[in-house]
Design an enzyme around this catalytic site. Structure first.
Site, mmCIF file in Angstrom:
data_model
loop_
_atom_site.group_PDB
_atom_site.id
_atom_site.type_symbol
_atom_site.label_atom_id
_atom_site.label_comp_id
_atom_site.label_asym_id
_atom_site.label_seq_id
_atom_site.Cartn_x
_atom_site.Cartn_y
_atom_site.Cartn_z
ATOM 1 C CB SER A 29 2.681 -1.938 3.746
ATOM 2 O OG SER A 29 2.800 -1.592 5.077
ATOM 3 C CB SER A 40 13.895 2.644 6.884
ATOM 4 O OG SER A 40 13.364 2.924 8.038
ATOM 5 C CE LYS A 99 7.504 0.260 10.102
ATOM 6 N NZ LYS A 99 6.819 -1.110 9.771
ATOM 7 C CD GLU A 152 2.534 7.749 6.265
ATOM 8 O OE1 GLU A 152 2.409 6.856 6.869
ATOM 9 O OE2 GLU A 152 2.991 8.373 5.313
ATOM 10 C CG ASP A 163 0.789 -0.821 7.333
ATOM 11 O OD1 ASP A 163 1.088 0.830 7.035
ATOM 12 O OD2 ASP A 163 2.149 -1.109 7.704
ATOM 13 N NE ARG A 219 0.551 1.732 4.461
ATOM 14 C CZ ARG A 219 2.001 1.936 4.235
ATOM 15 N NH1 ARG A 219 2.754 2.326 3.542
ATOM 16 N NH2 ARG A 219 2.640 2.017 5.248
HETATM 17 P P1 NG1 Z 1 5.456 0.806 7.285
HETATM 18 O O1 NG1 Z 1 6.552 0.784 7.468
HETATM 19 O O2 NG1 Z 1 4.667 1.164 5.672
HETATM 20 O O3 NG1 Z 1 5.313 -0.747 7.074
HETATM 21 C C1 NG1 Z 1 4.382 1.627 9.342
HETATM 22 C C2 NG1 Z 1 3.551 0.621 10.284
HETATM 23 C C3 NG1 Z 1 2.200 1.319 9.636
HETATM 24 C C4 NG1 Z 1 2.305 3.333 10.213
HETATM 25 C C5 NG1 Z 1 2.681 3.974 9.241
HETATM 26 C C6 NG1 Z 1 2.585 4.726 9.620
HETATM 27 C C7 NG1 Z 1 4.175 -1.712 10.216
HETATM 28 C C8 NG1 Z 1 3.499 -2.633 9.989
HETATM 29 N N1 NG1 Z 1 2.833 -0.411 10.297
HETATM 30 O O4 NG1 Z 1 4.097 1.385 7.791
HETATM 31 O O5 NG1 Z 1 1.158 0.747 10.567
HETATM 32 O O6 NG1 Z 1 2.071 3.443 11.389
HETATM 33 O O7 NG1 Z 1 4.321 2.692 9.913
HETATM 34 O O8 NG1 Z 1 2.020 5.725 9.214
HETATM 35 O O9 NG1 Z 1 4.718 -1.477 11.005
HETATM 36 MG MG MG Z 2 6.062 -2.738 6.820
#
Ligand code: NG1
Ligand code: MG
Length: 540
Positions: free
Chosen positions: A184, A278, A280, A60, A235, A54
């Site tokens: 995502s 990046s 996480k 955000e 996501d 997505r």
């Molecule tokens: P990303 O980094 O795209 O996976 C994350 C969080 C979301 C939301 C966004 C910031 C996960 C799976 N998703 O997205 O729920 O908080 O950061 O808006 O951690």
């Molecule tokens: Mg993610």
């Protein structure tokens, strides 16, 4: 769009491709995957599950504060072909629930794993009652962790205390969502994998306890937490519930709802990767999970300052704080959410209220509060504070910036509502309205969001700041980071007629794109249309 809907299961290729609204490139990916599965596992797949990545247009880091967000599924997705394992007669039966997972990408090697049954309680009628399952998910970045994460929830929900054992599975994964890019891929992996295990174990169709879209979102959220990220539900909701051609307004409070919101005509979305990866799972302690803690503590401190009662162990969110400030009369029809206009009114006022989160005595909110100061601001004894806010998550910080985080969250929540209102008003005005003025205004909101992410939420980085600026210089109405940030992708709203020129300009000006051409370039910068949510194809 209801969270009660079942997951679409197609048995006819024509219907599948019609639902995807796409062309033959998709068809080829699906058939290659099926053929490759047969080559590797000696049988045809029974199902292929699909979950898209997505892009988040705006909103955000506010989903875990329970504010509404505006993402859209993209066309890029994860596909998983799967079937129950058939073992050659001489090899015996694989352990219950054994998984053999392969990936079309050679760098992700074949993995075999099985969950261990916890405490066989009794054996009656030759059936084994298993109290629970253990599945090891190491805290390292491994591709199969996402497969395991999806599996875990299915084991827990359907095979705890059950007489029936999970079926051994062969699966083959392929994906076109770039990893670590803020699009995502992780949620798409977890949703597709959860669906694969549900399908194989008969929980998608027919059975009385078959899963709904809303349940799949919740389950995938919980499942993703097992890979170490305390994510909100944006996501997973976008991956499961999106519809073609619209962005999806997703709310989490008081319940999960998803309302398609049409974008004004004349613009497309362009995703561009900053090429700073990046991850996480690796950076959560100083980034994502730290922000989750800062925003939760911020909400408690603010509630106290506003005279709102909060239970000692309650982790109130910023959304609930404004919910409690509003009267019953502001609750929207059917209790599905607050009336948007009333909520916007309160959010305007929050800009001032957040001043109360500046650390006491400190002139510089830039600095933040120490752990001791923050604990005192929360009004909780140190041990309780630790229990409620820190015992379940690992963070690594000396200062916590509650004021700046709150400022971002409330202003961003307001921008989401303004963005959505503009889209709805433009659609209602039809031909009489000006799409151009609306698009410019939407772009401005996106730019403001980027500034707020960079300055107050501090989730941008040099590369993202530069790339969004270059996108604006190249003619975008607006440009911002998308996803968690600290690297990964940007999203730009670009005039439809200028897309090619826009991509060319950005590719010439953003230094990390130097020398990229053709497919290599279209991997990192591409236009996308809002696509459709997760589905399953069943081979008959
Ligand atoms: P990303 O980094 O795209 O996976 C994350 C969080 C979301 C939301 C966004 C910031 C996960 C799976 N998703 O997205 O729920 O908080 O950061 O808006 O951690
Ligand atoms: Mg993610």
């Amino acid at each position: 769009m209801s969270a009660q809907e079942a997951i679409p299961v197609y048995t006819n290729l024509k219907d599948l491709y019609a639902s995807l609204g796409t062309s033959l490139d998709h068809a080829e990916r699906w058939s290659t995957l099926a053929e490759e599965f047969e080559k590797r596992f000696g049988q045809k797949p029974q199902y292929i599950t699909r979950a898209p990545g997505r892009v988040n247009l705006i909103g955000e880091h506010i989903d875990y504060a329970l504010f509404g967000v505006l993402p859209a599924a993209i066309e890029r997705d994860i596909l998983i072909a799967c079937a129950p394992t058939v073992s050659p007669a001489d090899k015996g039966h694989p352990a219950p629930g054994n998984v053999t997972a392969e990936n079309l990408q050679p760098k992700y090697t074949r993995q075999v794993f099985a969950p261990a049954p916890k405490a066989k309680a009794s054996e009656i009628d030759e059936a084994v009652h298993v109290e629970g399952w253990h599945l090891d998910i190491p805290q390292q970045l491994r591709w199969e962790n996402y497969v395991k994460a999806g599996y875990y929830g299915v084991l827990e929900k359907y095979f705890t205390g059950s007489k029936v054992l999970p079926v051994p599975v062969d699966l083959l994964v392929t994906g076109s969502v770039p990893a670590g890019s803020g699009l995502s891929s992780s949620a798409a992996m977890v949703v597709a994998s959860t669906l694969a295990f549900l399908a194989i174990n008969g929980k998608l169709e027919g059975s009385a306890d078959k899963i709904t879209k809303g349940e799949l979102v919740k389950m995938s959220m919980e499942n993703e937490k097992r890979v170490g990220v305390n994510s909100g539900g944006m996501d997973q909701a976008a991956s499961v519930m999106s519809v073609p051609s619209s962005v999806l307004y997703i709310t989490f409070y008081p319940s999960l709802t998803a309302s398609p919101t049409p974008l004004p005509g004349g613009a497309v979305l362009v995703c561009a990767h900053s090429l700073k990866v990046s991850d996480k799972a690796l950076t959560a302690k100083k980034g994502y999970n730290l922000r989750v803690v800062e925003t939760l503590v911020g909400a408690r401190v603010l509630a106290r300052a506003l005279g709102i009662a909060v239970g000692a162990r309650e982790k109130i969110t910023f959304r609930e704080v404004v919910g409690r400030l509003m009267s019953e009369a502001d609750v929207g029809p059917g209790g599905t959410g607050m009336d948007a206009a009333a909520l916007m009114g309160v959010l305007h006022k929050m800009a001032e209220a957040v001043e109360q989160l500046k650390p006491p005595g400190s002139i510089d909110p830039e600095f933040g509060a120490t752990l001791e100061e923050m604990t005192a601001m929360s009004g909780l004894p140190a041990d309780e504070f630790h229990e409620v806010y820190l015992s379940w998550v690992e963070v690594d910080a000396t200062h916590f910036k509650l004021y700046k985080r709150a400022k971002h969250v409330y202003s961003e929540a307001l921008r989401v509502l303004q963005f959505r209102k503009l889209c709805l008003d433009t659609a209602e005005a039809g031909a009489a309205g000006s799409s151009l003025a609306a698009l410019q205004e939407l772009g401005r909101l996106m730019n403001e969001s980027q500034t707020s992410c960079a300055n107050d939420f501090e989730c941008s980085c040099e590369e993202l700041d530069q790339l969004t600026q270059l996108a604006r210089d190249a003619g975008a109405y607006g440009s911002r980071l998308t996803g968690a940030g600290w690297g990964g992708c940007t999203v730009s709203l670009v005039p439809e007629s200028d897309v090619e020129a826009f991509i060319k300009k950005v590719s010439e000006t953003y230094p990390p794109y130097k020398g990229l051409e053709g497919e290599a370039l279209s991997e990192v910068i591409f236009a996308t249309r809002p696509s459709t949510g997760a589905c399953v194809y069943k081979f008959e």
